[in-house]
Design a protein around this motif. Structure first.
Motif, mmCIF file in Angstrom:
data_model
loop_
_atom_site.group_PDB
_atom_site.id
_atom_site.type_symbol
_atom_site.label_atom_id
_atom_site.label_comp_id
_atom_site.label_asym_id
_atom_site.label_seq_id
_atom_site.Cartn_x
_atom_site.Cartn_y
_atom_site.Cartn_z
ATOM 1 N N LEU A 114 -1.449 -2.719 -9.266
ATOM 2 C CA LEU A 114 -2.804 -2.692 -8.703
ATOM 3 C C LEU A 114 -2.813 -2.992 -7.200
ATOM 4 O O LEU A 114 -3.727 -2.557 -6.499
ATOM 5 C CB LEU A 114 -3.709 -3.673 -9.456
ATOM 6 C CG LEU A 114 -4.186 -3.167 -10.818
ATOM 7 C CD1 LEU A 114 -4.757 -4.306 -11.649
ATOM 8 C CD2 LEU A 114 -5.218 -2.054 -10.641
ATOM 9 N N LYS A 115 -1.821 -3.697 -6.701
ATOM 10 C CA LYS A 115 -1.726 -3.979 -5.260
ATOM 11 C C LYS A 115 -1.362 -2.735 -4.457
ATOM 12 O O LYS A 115 -1.603 -2.681 -3.261
ATOM 13 C CB LYS A 115 -0.660 -5.052 -4.989
ATOM 14 C CG LYS A 115 -1.062 -6.440 -5.375
ATOM 15 C CD LYS A 115 0.078 -7.400 -5.060
ATOM 16 C CE LYS A 115 -0.156 -8.759 -5.650
ATOM 17 N NZ LYS A 115 0.998 -9.646 -5.454
ATOM 18 N N SER A 116 -0.782 -1.759 -5.102
ATOM 19 C CA SER A 116 -0.316 -0.549 -4.438
ATOM 20 C C SER A 116 -1.496 0.228 -3.860
ATOM 21 O O SER A 116 -2.455 0.538 -4.565
ATOM 22 C CB SER A 116 0.460 0.324 -5.417
ATOM 23 O OG SER A 116 0.790 1.541 -4.811
ATOM 24 N N GLU A 117 -1.391 0.570 -2.582
ATOM 25 C CA GLU A 117 -2.463 1.315 -1.921
ATOM 26 C C GLU A 117 -2.543 2.757 -2.410
ATOM 27 O O GLU A 117 -3.567 3.415 -2.237
ATOM 28 C CB GLU A 117 -2.256 1.274 -0.407
ATOM 29 C CG GLU A 117 -2.432 -0.109 0.167
ATOM 30 C CD GLU A 117 -2.176 -0.158 1.657
ATOM 31 O OE1 GLU A 117 -2.027 0.908 2.290
ATOM 32 O OE2 GLU A 117 -2.135 -1.285 2.189
ATOM 33 N N GLU A 118 -1.487 3.255 -3.022
ATOM 34 C CA GLU A 118 -1.504 4.654 -3.457
ATOM 35 C C GLU A 118 -2.224 4.872 -4.786
ATOM 36 O O GLU A 118 -2.470 6.001 -5.173
ATOM 37 C CB GLU A 118 -0.085 5.220 -3.515
ATOM 38 C CG GLU A 118 0.877 4.411 -4.319
ATOM 39 C CD GLU A 118 2.333 4.749 -3.985
ATOM 40 O OE1 GLU A 118 3.178 4.356 -4.804
ATOM 41 O OE2 GLU A 118 2.616 5.370 -2.977
ATOM 42 N N ILE A 119 -2.576 3.808 -5.485
ATOM 43 C CA ILE A 119 -3.301 3.944 -6.750
ATOM 44 C C ILE A 119 -4.755 4.296 -6.433
ATOM 45 O O ILE A 119 -5.454 3.522 -5.783
ATOM 46 C CB ILE A 119 -3.225 2.645 -7.586
ATOM 47 C CG1 ILE A 119 -1.781 2.296 -7.934
ATOM 48 C CG2 ILE A 119 -4.085 2.746 -8.836
ATOM 49 C CD1 ILE A 119 -1.081 3.272 -8.847
#
Length: 149
Positions: A114-119
């Protein structure tokens, strides 16, 4: 195409975790005698099965193929759980401890993805719903463990 592959890889990692959790909960249900615990573990296994289908849909929406099986780490964990419960004088206590450990790991993995900016936001909403459900299950398992004391 790289973006789709990156997102799908992250989702496949969670899918694998859900396969592992589903199998672990099925095994937990088989290893306890208490009907309430058995039902709780069966419900969690079904929930993880449903999560898997949601994740598969998300992965396919990125034009990628979902992974098909459990992880080696999960297989080892279930093997350890088998050994631990067979040696434990309090089988249910050992199963609850392993469920807590597994749920904590799942929440951490969801938080990392969830921290991933690409989600994208729509996928993030699915993941947050699943993570929140896992957190609820973790809290329930902790309360069941305290009840056993």
């Amino acid at each position: 195409m790289k973006y789709s592959e990156d997102v799908a890889n992250k989702l496949n990692s969670l899918l694998e975790k859900n396969y592992d959790s589903e199998k672990g909960y099925q095994m937990a249900a088989e290893n306890v005698k208490n009907p309430q615990l058995k039902e709780f573990f069966n419900q969690r296994a079904k929930e993880r099965y449903d999560f898997g289908h949601e994740l598969k849909s998300e992965i396919k929406s990125f034009g990628q193929e979902p992974d098909k099986g459990t992880s080696l780490k999960g297989d080892i964990h279930r093997g350890w759980m088998d050994i631990k419960t067979s040696l434990s004088s309090d089988n249910e206590e050992a199963v609850l401890e392993e469920a807590i450990r597994g749920e904590k790991a799942a929440v951490e993995e969801y938080n990392e993805v969830l921290k991933s900016e690409e989600i994208p936001p729509s996928t993030g909403n699915v993941l947050m719903k699943q993570r929140n459900s896992i957190t609820d299950a973790l809290n329930k398992v902790k309360s069941l463990e305290q009840w056993k004391d």
